[in-house]
Every structure is written in structure tokens, then in C-alpha cells.
Design a protein around this motif. Structure first.
Motif, PDB file in Angstrom:
ATOM      1  N   PHE A 126       6.996  53.080  45.814  1.00 20.43           N
ATOM      2  CA  PHE A 126       7.402  54.348  46.425  1.00 20.43           C
ATOM      3  C   PHE A 126       6.521  54.664  47.630  1.00 20.43           C
ATOM      4  N   ALA A 127       5.214  54.509  47.467  1.00 15.55           N
ATOM      5  CA  ALA A 127       4.288  54.786  48.571  1.00 15.55           C
ATOM      6  C   ALA A 127       4.511  53.824  49.729  1.00 15.55           C
ATOM      7  N   LEU A 128       4.731  52.559  49.430  1.00 19.09           N
ATOM      8  CA  LEU A 128       4.972  51.573  50.487  1.00 19.09           C
ATOM      9  C   LEU A 128       6.296  51.833  51.194  1.00 19.09           C
ATOM     10  N   ALA A 129       7.323  52.183  50.435  1.00 17.98           N
ATOM     11  CA  ALA A 129       8.622  52.488  51.040  1.00 17.98           C
ATOM     12  C   ALA A 129       8.505  53.667  52.008  1.00 17.98           C
ATOM     13  N   ARG A 130       7.774  54.685  51.615  1.00 17.82           N
ATOM     14  CA  ARG A 130       7.564  55.840  52.508  1.00 17.82           C
ATOM     15  C   ARG A 130       6.763  55.442  53.737  1.00 17.82           C
ATOM     16  N   LEU A 131       5.700  54.674  53.528  1.00 16.25           N
ATOM     17  CA  LEU A 131       4.853  54.239  54.628  1.00 16.25           C
ATOM     18  C   LEU A 131       5.649  53.390  55.618  1.00 16.25           C
ATOM     19  N   TYR A 132       6.484  52.505  55.094  1.00 18.50           N
ATOM     20  CA  TYR A 132       7.244  51.592  55.939  1.00 18.50           C
ATOM     21  C   TYR A 132       8.584  52.162  56.389  1.00 18.50           C
ATOM     22  N   ARG A 133       8.891  53.364  55.892  1.00 17.85           N
ATOM     23  CA  ARG A 133      10.150  54.047  56.247  1.00 17.85           C
ATOM     24  C   ARG A 133      11.379  53.206  55.905  1.00 17.85           C
TER      25      ARG A 133
ATOM     26  N   LEU B  49      10.365  40.173  46.919  1.00 14.17           N
ATOM     27  CA  LEU B  49       9.859  41.521  47.151  1.00 14.17           C
ATOM     28  C   LEU B  49       8.629  41.464  48.044  1.00 14.17           C
ATOM     29  N   GLY B  50       7.735  40.540  47.768  1.00 12.82           N
ATOM     30  CA  GLY B  50       6.534  40.387  48.582  1.00 12.82           C
ATOM     31  C   GLY B  50       6.858  40.071  50.030  1.00 12.82           C
ATOM     32  N   ALA B  51       7.825  39.206  50.234  1.00 10.07           N
ATOM     33  CA  ALA B  51       8.232  38.856  51.596  1.00 10.07           C
ATOM     34  C   ALA B  51       8.794  40.073  52.327  1.00 10.07           C
ATOM     35  N   ARG B  52       9.562  40.889  51.599  1.00 13.89           N
ATOM     36  CA  ARG B  52      10.119  42.100  52.213  1.00 13.89           C
ATOM     37  C   ARG B  52       9.009  43.107  52.524  1.00 13.89           C
ATOM     38  N   LEU B  53       8.010  43.208  51.638  1.00 14.94           N
ATOM     39  CA  LEU B  53       6.878  44.100  51.899  1.00 14.94           C
ATOM     40  C   LEU B  53       6.161  43.681  53.178  1.00 14.94           C
ATOM     41  N   LYS B  54       5.930  42.407  53.314  1.00 11.29           N
ATOM     42  CA  LYS B  54       5.250  41.894  54.506  1.00 11.29           C
ATOM     43  C   LYS B  54       6.094  42.134  55.759  1.00 11.29           C
ATOM     44  N   GLN B  55       7.379  41.861  55.655  1.00  7.08           N
ATOM     45  CA  GLN B  55       8.290  42.071  56.781  1.00  7.08           C
ATOM     46  C   GLN B  55       8.279  43.539  57.223  1.00  7.08           C
ATOM     47  N   ALA B  56       8.375  44.447  56.269  1.00  3.51           N
ATOM     48  CA  ALA B  56       8.397  45.879  56.590  1.00  3.51           C
ATOM     49  C   ALA B  56       7.077  46.318  57.215  1.00  3.51           C
ATOM     50  N   ARG B  57       5.967  45.822  56.674  1.00 10.67           N
ATOM     51  CA  ARG B  57       4.654  46.174  57.224  1.00 10.67           C
ATOM     52  C   ARG B  57       4.535  45.699  58.673  1.00 10.67           C
ATOM     53  N   GLN B  58       4.954  44.477  58.923  1.00 12.14           N
ATOM     54  CA  GLN B  58       4.865  43.928  60.276  1.00 12.14           C
ATOM     55  C   GLN B  58       5.794  44.671  61.238  1.00 12.14           C
ATOM     56  N   GLN B  59       6.972  45.053  60.763  1.00  8.07           N
ATOM     57  CA  GLN B  59       7.899  45.820  61.606  1.00  8.07           C
ATOM     58  C   GLN B  59       7.310  47.162  62.016  1.00  8.07           C
ATOM     59  N   ARG B  60       6.483  47.730  61.156  1.00  3.91           N
ATOM     60  CA  ARG B  60       5.828  49.007  61.473  1.00  3.91           C
ATOM     61  C   ARG B  60       4.552  48.809  62.279  1.00  3.91           C
ATOM     62  N   GLY B  61       4.167  47.549  62.510  1.00  7.75           N
ATOM     63  CA  GLY B  61       2.983  47.262  63.313  1.00  7.75           C
ATOM     64  C   GLY B  61       1.672  47.567  62.615  1.00  7.75           C
ATOM     65  N   LEU B  62       1.671  47.480  61.292  1.00 11.96           N
ATOM     66  CA  LEU B  62       0.468  47.777  60.521  1.00 11.96           C
ATOM     67  C   LEU B  62      -0.230  46.491  60.092  1.00 11.96           C
TER      68      LEU B  62
END
Length: 106
Positions: free
Chosen positions: A73-80, A28-41
Motif C-alpha cells: 500500500f505504501a509503495l503503491a502510494r509512493l509510486y502513484r 511483483l518485484g520487477a513491477r516494484l522496480k519498474q514503478a520506482r524507476q519510472q518515478r525517478g527514485l
């Protein structure tokens, strides 16, 4: 994981080495990081927007801290991303527990 954290069982927000769900939190942590980086944050920007500290965000992304439902939920929305995207690769989480109970039976 540090030696001191492996002997501590009082923390409810971290997984112990013997915890069979530990790999889920790391994934889950790896996916959070991946999604954040994909959004350029940057990590600090994501943490601020979700309302957690940078150290908490780092611990989540490293699988050292569990993520509660509100944070996810907040991270999913932020990362779309849909929330279930963060758990792909773990089919054991999608056993019969995700099926609906028949109407009138709970």
C-alpha cells in the motif's frame, strides 16, 4: 537463489524453489522496480520513505522477500500506481476469489 536458501524452509518471508507462487513474487518485484524507476527514485530513497531497509527493498525487487499488504500500500502510494497494477500479468490471481459474496452471505 543460493544453495543454502533453497534448503531452508524456516523462513516465512522467502519463497522456496518449489513454491508455485514464486513467479508471482519475482513478477511483483520487477513491477516494484519498474514503478520506482519510472518515478525517478533511488532504491535507498524509496526504502527510507516506506520505512524498510535498503536490503529489504532490494530483496523485494528481486522476488526474494514477500511484500506485506502495508508495504505494498505504501509503495503503491509512493509510486502513484493502483495496487492491482503490481499483479498484472498474473490472471491466476484474479479467479473467483475476487468476486463479492451475495449480501447477507459471508
Amino acid at each position: 537463489m543460493t544453495p543454502s536458501s533453497s534448503s531452508s524452509s524456516s523462513s516465512s518471508s522467502s519463497s522456496s524453489p518449489g513454491d508455485s507462487s514464486a513467479s508471482v513474487w519475482v513478477s511483483l518485484g520487477a513491477r516494484l522496480k519498474q514503478a520506482r524507476q519510472q518515478r525517478g527514485l533511488k532504491q535507498a530513497d524509496a526504502a527510507r520513505r516506506v520505512g524498510v531497509s535498503v536490503s529489504s527493498m532490494s530483496a523485494m525487487e528481486n522476488g526474494q522477500r514477500k511484500v506485506d499488504a502495508f508495504e505494498l500500500f505504501a509503495l503503491a502510494r509512493l509510486y502513484r500506481q493502483p495496487m492491482d497494477w503490481f499483479f498484472s500479468g498474473h490472471p491466476e490471481l484474479w479467479n473467483d476469489s475476487h468476486k463479492r459474496a451475495p449480501a447477507g452471505r459471508l
